[in-house]
Design an enzyme around this catalytic site. Structure first.
Site, PDB file in Angstrom:
ATOM      1  N   PHE A  74       0.716  -1.237   0.086  1.00  0.00           N
ATOM      2  CA  PHE A  74       0.234   0.039  -0.113  1.00  0.00           C
ATOM      3  C   PHE A  74       0.940   1.302  -0.021  1.00  0.00           C
ATOM      4  CE2 PHE A  74       0.894  -1.431   4.280  1.00  0.00           C
ATOM      5  CZ  PHE A  74       1.003  -0.368   4.860  1.00  0.00           C
ATOM      6  N   PHE A  76       2.786   3.998   1.566  1.00  0.00           N
ATOM      7  CA  PHE A  76       3.853   3.756   0.726  1.00  0.00           C
ATOM      8  C   PHE A  76       4.793   2.556   1.679  1.00  0.00           C
ATOM      9  CE2 PHE A  76       2.671   7.765  -0.357  1.00  0.00           C
ATOM     10  CZ  PHE A  76       2.361   7.679  -1.950  1.00  0.00           C
TER      11      PHE A  76
END
Ligand code: CUA
Length: 169
Positions: A74, A76
């Site tokens: 996801f 980051f």
């Protein structure tokens, strides 16, 4: 039928290029075990974080020594941040994304796939060399793309192929 000499040369050149392309696919498949992704499994991206499997990302070692690694990719980061797997055993990675498209590349290995929201990406590979590997996102996913990484640690574990074959330590 009369075929001009230059026409013949280009026909054979085209045939030759096709042969080279097909041979290179065969060589990477047989020699480096690189293959196109073939797993199709869908998941609602909105439910990833409450999904019974993907809300508990991590490594499961099975009784036959093989391992399954469940990963959330996801913005980051990857979860888990550190992945420990047995050397010499089949390791199956299962990944999905709750937001945008990411990449999952285990640098210096044949482990590499896109992680697409809505789908579960899966591949199985083996690591013959113990050590630490870098996992990076290789699909541009936003402002934090360049910091999106994780660590893979391949090690000899009791009751697996690596432990049986190892005389070191
Ligand atoms: Cu995730 Cu780039």
């Amino acid at each position: 039928m009369n075929v001009d000499l230059y026409e013949k040369i280009w026909i054979w050149a085209a045939v030759g290029i096709i042969v080279v392309f097909l041979a290179s696919i065969g060589a990477t498949f047989l020699g480096q075990a690189i293959q196109p992704p073939s797993h199709v499994e869908t998941i609602d991206p909105e439910t990833v974080r409450s999904d019974p499997e993907f809300s508990q990302p991590g490594v499961t070692i099975h009784s036959d020594g093989s391992a399954t690694v469940v990963v959330q990719a996801f913005m980051f980061a990857f979860l888990p941040q550190e992945i420990r797997v047995p050397r010499g055993e089949p390791v199956t990675f299962r990944m999905t994304s709750p937001d945008v498209i990411h990449g999952f590349q285990i640098v210096r290995t044949n482990g590499n796939t896109m992680v697409v929201p809505g789908y579960v990406s899966q591949f199985t590979t083996r690591f013959s060399q113990a050590g630490e590997y870098l996992i990076v996102c290789n699909e541009y996913c936003g402002l934090g793309h360049h910091v999106m990484s994780a660590r893979l640690i391949v090690e000899d574990m009791p009751g697996t192929a690596g432990a049986a074959g190892g005389g070191e330590r």
